[in-house]
Structures are given as structure tokens and as C-alpha cells.
Design a protein around this motif. Structure first.
Motif, short mmCIF file in Angstrom:
data_model
loop_
_atom_site.label_atom_id
_atom_site.label_comp_id
_atom_site.label_asym_id
_atom_site.label_seq_id
_atom_site.Cartn_x
_atom_site.Cartn_y
_atom_site.Cartn_z
N GLY A 80 0.79 -1.23 0.00
CA GLY A 80 0.00 0.00 0.00
C GLY A 80 0.82 1.27 0.00
N PHE A 81 2.15 1.17 0.09
CA PHE A 81 3.04 2.34 0.00
C PHE A 81 3.63 2.34 -1.41
CE2 PHE A 81 4.57 3.53 4.54
CZ PHE A 81 3.32 3.27 5.09
N ALA A 82 3.28 3.29 -2.25
CA ALA A 82 3.83 3.42 -3.60
C ALA A 82 4.44 4.80 -3.72
CB ALA A 82 2.75 3.21 -4.64
N GLY A 83 5.75 4.85 -3.87
CA GLY A 83 6.44 6.14 -3.95
C GLY A 83 7.79 6.01 -3.29
N GLY A 84 8.22 7.06 -2.62
CA GLY A 84 9.52 7.01 -1.98
C GLY A 84 9.76 8.15 -1.03
N HIS A 85 11.00 8.19 -0.56
CA HIS A 85 11.41 9.24 0.37
C HIS A 85 12.90 9.46 0.21
CE1 HIS A 85 13.41 6.74 3.57
NE2 HIS A 85 12.79 5.81 2.89
N GLY A 86 13.37 10.60 0.67
CA GLY A 86 14.79 10.86 0.54
C GLY A 86 15.24 12.07 1.32
N LEU A 87 16.53 12.27 1.28
CA LEU A 87 17.18 13.39 1.96
C LEU A 87 17.91 14.22 0.92
CD1 LEU A 87 18.60 11.21 4.81
CD2 LEU A 87 17.12 13.19 5.20
N GLU A 88 17.90 15.55 1.13
CA GLU A 88 18.66 16.43 0.26
C GLU A 88 19.26 17.56 1.08
OE1 GLU A 88 16.04 17.92 -2.78
OE2 GLU A 88 14.59 18.64 -1.33
N ILE A 89 20.41 17.99 0.62
CA ILE A 89 21.17 19.04 1.28
C ILE A 89 21.18 20.24 0.35
CG2 ILE A 89 23.49 19.69 2.04
CD1 ILE A 89 23.84 16.61 2.67
N GLU A 90 20.85 21.41 0.91
CA GLU A 90 20.80 22.63 0.10
C GLU A 90 21.61 23.73 0.79
OE1 GLU A 90 17.42 25.91 -1.07
OE2 GLU A 90 16.80 23.83 -0.86
N ALA A 91 22.60 24.26 0.08
CA ALA A 91 23.41 25.37 0.59
C ALA A 91 22.57 26.64 0.60
CB ALA A 91 24.64 25.56 -0.28
N LEU A 92 22.57 27.34 1.72
CA LEU A 92 21.81 28.58 1.84
C LEU A 92 22.73 29.80 1.85
CD1 LEU A 92 19.22 27.50 4.56
CD2 LEU A 92 18.93 27.50 2.07
N GLY A 93 24.04 29.57 1.93
CA GLY A 93 24.99 30.66 2.00
C GLY A 93 25.22 31.11 3.43
N GLU A 94 26.28 31.89 3.62
CA GLU A 94 26.62 32.44 4.93
C GLU A 94 26.76 31.36 6.01
OE1 GLU A 94 24.01 35.70 5.94
OE2 GLU A 94 24.23 36.57 3.95
N GLY A 95 27.33 30.20 5.61
CA GLY A 95 27.56 29.14 6.58
C GLY A 95 26.31 28.44 7.06
N ARG A 96 25.24 28.50 6.27
CA ARG A 96 23.97 27.85 6.64
C ARG A 96 23.59 26.84 5.57
NH1 ARG A 96 19.45 30.91 8.77
NH2 ARG A 96 18.82 30.95 6.60
N THR A 97 23.09 25.69 6.03
CA THR A 97 22.72 24.61 5.11
C THR A 97 21.40 24.00 5.56
OG1 THR A 97 25.05 24.14 4.71
CG2 THR A 97 23.48 22.43 4.10
N LEU A 98 20.55 23.70 4.59
CA LEU A 98 19.26 23.06 4.85
C LEU A 98 19.39 21.56 4.62
CD1 LEU A 98 16.07 23.56 5.20
CD2 LEU A 98 16.04 23.28 2.71
N LEU A 99 18.87 20.78 5.55
CA LEU A 99 18.74 19.33 5.36
C LEU A 99 17.24 19.05 5.34
CD1 LEU A 99 19.84 16.45 5.15
CD2 LEU A 99 19.97 16.41 7.66
N ARG A 100 16.79 18.45 4.25
CA ARG A 100 15.36 18.19 4.06
C ARG A 100 15.12 16.70 3.86
NH1 ARG A 100 14.61 21.04 -0.39
NH2 ARG A 100 13.98 22.88 0.77
N HIS A 101 14.09 16.19 4.54
CA HIS A 101 13.60 14.84 4.28
C HIS A 101 12.23 14.99 3.64
CE1 HIS A 101 11.45 11.08 4.90
NE2 HIS A 101 12.63 10.52 4.79
N ARG A 102 12.07 14.37 2.49
CA ARG A 102 10.80 14.47 1.74
C ARG A 102 10.27 13.07 1.50
NH1 ARG A 102 8.83 18.52 -1.24
NH2 ARG A 102 7.26 17.99 -2.79
#
Length: 170
Positions: A80-102
């Protein structure tokens, strides 16, 4: 039913520092997964496209992997689970980084009940613990999200009454 679930956190760290954590995922020296608090993530080979495994009752295959930047997993189970999930890293500049789980999936059958009643609260708590684990590994003040009463009860039920208390800092 279509489900999109996103968790993200901004870190005072460079993208390469978070990329190094991502590269340890499911390895013996895993520095991102909240080991000790949740079932271990494991694969049949090192983190790479085609690796299969998962954690607990959740099975998936690595569909895409950009070392140090992102990983995407396609669900193999539960039914019943069709799809996926993952992690991504995004540079925001000024020594800040976003880590996202989708997570993006379509649920059907029994998953129309099991996702909102059990899997989603457990998933949300696990992902927040992983984001906190990243803070700890980067020597940043941890943002601990306490498990809800529902998560505590679900973990107790799943463990047969032997669930340990929250294992992360705080």
C-alpha cells in the motif's frame, strides 16, 4: 490517497559537513540515523543506487544517490506504499545549510489506515530524531522534539512492552 510529508532543518554548517554525515547513512559508522532509538537502517551493500534494505517493517531500494548531496529511496514494503522518500542538502549561504527529508507516496488498501494511525507519527518522530542527530554530530545545540504520547504508546506496543525511553540528548 496522495501523501507528501516534509521535514527540514537549517544548520549553521557548510554543505560538505552535512554531506559527510549523509555519506555514512546505513554504514557501521552511521552518524545521521538515530541508532539506538529506532530500528537500524541497513542495506545489502554500501549506500549506492540499487542497494536494497530498509528499517523495521519499511523496505526500500536506493533509486538515486548524489554523494554528499542527496539520496532517494523507492518503497518496496509495506503493501500500500507506492512512492519514496529521501534526503537532500541545500546550501543557503553564509555558513547555513538546509537538510530536508521528503516523502512522496500514494497509499492504498490497509495503508489508508496504517499510515495516519501508526506509520506517520512514528515516521515524523524518527525523522525529527535524525535531524537532531545531525545537530549533535555537528556539535550544534540539539533541537529535541519530544515524542508524543501516541508515539510512546505505539513504540511500546511494537516492542512488546519493552520500548526504551527517547535516547537522544535533551
Amino acid at each position: 490517497m496522495r501523501v507528501v510529508n516534509i521535514h527540514e532543518r537549517v544548520y549553521r554548517a557548510e554543505p560538505d559537513a552535512l554531506g559527510a554525515l549523509l555519506g555514512t547513512l546505513a554504514s557501521r559508522g552511521d552518524r545521521l540515523w538515530p541508532v539506538g532509538a529506532w530500528p537500524k537502517m541497513a542495506f545489502d551493500r554500501p549506500l549506492q543506487v540499487g542497494a536494497t534494505g530498509g528499517h523495521g517493517p519499511i523496505g526500500y531500494r536506493v533509486e538515486a544517490y548524489r554523494p554528499g548531496r542527496s539520496v532517494w529511496f523507492a518503497f518496496l514494503r509495506p503493501a500500500g506504499f507506492a512512492g519514496g522518500h529521501g534526503l537532500e542538502i541545500e546550501a543557503l549561504g553564509e555558513g547555513r545549510t538546509l537538510l530536508r527529508h521528503r516523502l512522496e507516496m500514494t497509499i492504498s488498501g490497509v495503508a489508508r489506515l496504517s499510515w495516519p494511525l501508526a506509520f506517520r507519527p512514528l515516521h515524523d518522530a524518527l525523522v525529527e530524531d535524525a535531524l537532531t542527530r545531525a545537530e549533535i554530530e555537528l556539535d550544534l545545540p540539539p533541537t529535541v522534539r519530544r515524542w508524543s504520547p501516541r508515539v510512546r504508546v505505539l513504540r511500546w506496543i511494537v516492542s512488546g512492552g519493552s520500548a526504551r525511553p527517547q535516547a537522544l540528548a535533551g
